[in-house]
Design an enzyme around this catalytic site. Structure first.
Site, PDB file in Angstrom:
ATOM      1  N   HIS A  16     -23.427  22.848  20.813  1.00  9.93           N
ATOM      2  CA  HIS A  16     -24.894  22.761  20.879  1.00  9.93           C
ATOM      3  C   HIS A  16     -25.261  21.839  22.030  1.00  9.93           C
ATOM      4  O   HIS A  16     -25.380  20.629  21.879  1.00  9.93           O
ATOM      5  CB  HIS A  16     -25.437  22.249  19.533  1.00  9.93           C
ATOM      6  N   HIS A  18     -27.798  22.236  25.588  1.00 10.26           N
ATOM      7  CA  HIS A  18     -28.691  23.014  26.469  1.00 10.26           C
ATOM      8  C   HIS A  18     -28.416  22.542  27.885  1.00 10.26           C
ATOM      9  O   HIS A  18     -28.593  21.351  28.183  1.00 10.26           O
ATOM     10  CB  HIS A  18     -30.153  22.768  26.111  1.00 10.26           C
ATOM     11  N   HIS A 196     -31.554  28.101  16.423  1.00 10.51           N
ATOM     12  CA  HIS A 196     -32.027  26.812  15.940  1.00 10.51           C
ATOM     13  C   HIS A 196     -32.855  27.079  14.677  1.00 10.51           C
ATOM     14  O   HIS A 196     -33.739  27.949  14.680  1.00 10.51           O
ATOM     15  CB  HIS A 196     -32.933  26.146  16.969  1.00 10.51           C
ATOM     16  N   GLU A 199     -34.532  22.241  12.087  1.00 10.86           N
ATOM     17  CA  GLU A 199     -34.562  20.979  12.851  1.00 10.86           C
ATOM     18  C   GLU A 199     -35.813  20.223  12.391  1.00 10.86           C
ATOM     19  O   GLU A 199     -35.710  19.161  11.778  1.00 10.86           O
ATOM     20  CB  GLU A 199     -34.603  21.258  14.356  1.00 10.86           C
ATOM     21  N   ASP A 277     -26.865  18.158  22.202  1.00 10.43           N
ATOM     22  CA  ASP A 277     -28.158  18.840  22.353  1.00 10.43           C
ATOM     23  C   ASP A 277     -28.667  18.758  23.794  1.00 10.43           C
ATOM     24  O   ASP A 277     -28.527  19.720  24.541  1.00 10.43           O
ATOM     25  CB  ASP A 277     -29.189  18.268  21.360  1.00 10.43           C
ATOM     26  N   ASP A 278     -29.286  17.627  24.159  1.00  9.72           N
ATOM     27  CA  ASP A 278     -29.841  17.422  25.502  1.00  9.72           C
ATOM     28  C   ASP A 278     -29.450  16.018  25.971  1.00  9.72           C
ATOM     29  O   ASP A 278     -30.272  15.095  25.952  1.00  9.72           O
ATOM     30  CB  ASP A 278     -31.366  17.572  25.456  1.00  9.72           C
TER      31      ASP A 278
END
Ligand code: HPA
Ligand code: ZN
Length: 326
Positions: A16, A18, A196, A199, A277-278
């Site tokens: 996961h 991005h 997703h 969340e 994630d980011d």
């Protein structure tokens, strides 16, 4: 304690991430200069100072602004090589990387420019450092299903360069059922399916991703705990949840890492693991997520082993490839 050393050294998969969320402020400014793009921030420090989020949407607004500097194939290549170089340092042996083509095609960037840059980096990183990296095309759920279908069709000339499709962006108000047809089409094409869900959204969105979209993994899924029947279903089906602790903290999904429910989900028998994630926006790459979560929750070496094992078993790599890692 030697636990942080174990967490950093253990082989792991990151499922996961991005790629647009790996763009560090320094690279955003370098690409802005290279491409003559004007940014609404004076410098790197001013941009970083804007990284104070209250929820998912407050992050997405800045994340899409940062991605506006990506125009040429070389930009996508440089971004992806920077992430993979960093992932190798974290002993990531396999990365399954989301990209958001609609963020770029909307600005006039060709699908081939995006995918070629990303793919060339995955190949070069594999050749140079041995990391296995594949791409997952993610649809923006705040846009229409028609737009997602057109995006999938535009990517079909490059069908062999991505392994699956995902669903991201603003969750609340955009339930999985909105994308039933495009996921059915992706499944027909032999693509792997993830979304997703849970969340910020309710357990009903996790049910929707499983039942209406037939996804094989849930991204985040931390709200599943509110529904005991859903928890039982996820355990029985062995559905992996790609959890992102620092993301949950920075987007105020949890108040404090000590309160994070990953240890409870792991103990309940869910196939959870840790992801970034980011990473450029949430203050850490995958090992930082592991180390900070373990420091906050008191998990030990047995938990570390199970999380790393879960990550490797939840990949979309072939069973032969997985056997080499586990
Ligand atoms: N959630 C939804 N959309 C996203 C995320 C996320 O955590 N990161 C990048 N796009
Ligand atoms: Zn995400």
């Amino acid at each position: 304690s030697r636990l942080p050393l174990l967490l950093r050294a253990m082989p792991k998969a990151e499922l996961h991430i991005h790629i647009e969320g790996s763009l560090e402020p320094e690279l955003i400014f370098a690409l802005a200069e290279r491409n003559g793009v004007d940014l609404p921030y004076a410098d790197v420090e001013a941009l970083r100072a804007a990284y104070a989020f209250t929820d998912l949407q407050s992050f997405l607004d800045i994340y899409y602004a940062g991605a506006s500097v990506l125009l040429q194939e070389e930009d996508f290549y440089d971004m992806t090589m920077a992430y993979l170089r960093r992932a190798v340092q974290d002993n990531v042996v396999r990365a399954e990387i989301f990209f958001d083509p609609q963020t770029h095609t909307e600005r006039g960037v060709a699908m081939g420019t995006i995918i070629h840059g990303l793919t060339r980096a995955c190949r070069d990183a594999h050749a140079q450092w041995g990391i296995s990296a594949e791409l997952i095309l993610s649809f923006l759920r705040h846009l229409s299903e028609e737009d997602a279908i057109a995006t999938l069709e535009a990517a079909l000339p490059f069908r062999d360069q991505f392994i699956g499709v995902g669903l991201d962006s603003s969750e609340l108000g955009h339930p999985p059922e909105k994308f039933t047809r495009v996921f059915a089409r992706a499944k027909q094409l032999g693509l792997r399916l993830v979304a997703h869900a849970g969340e910020e959204g309710p357990p009903a969105y996790v049910w929707g991703a499983l039942n209406a979209l037939a996804v094989e993994r849930i991204d985040h899924g931390v709200q599943s705990e509110k529904d005991a029947a859903l928890m039982q279903h996820l355990v029985e089906r062995g559905i992996p949840l790609t959890v992102c602790p620092l993301s949950n903290l920075k987007l105020c999904v949890v108040d404090d890492l000590t309160q994070h429910n990953l240890p409870r989900m792991l103990d309940a028998g869910l196939k959870v693991m840790v992801n970034s994630d980011d990473p450029a926006y949430f203050g850490g790459y995958v090992n930082d997520n592991y180390v900070q979560l373990f420091a906050a929750t008191g998990m030990g070496a047995e938990h570390a082993y199970q999380l790393a094992r879960n990550s490797l078993e939840a990949t979309f790599a072939s069973p032969q490839q997985q056997a080499a890692w586990v």
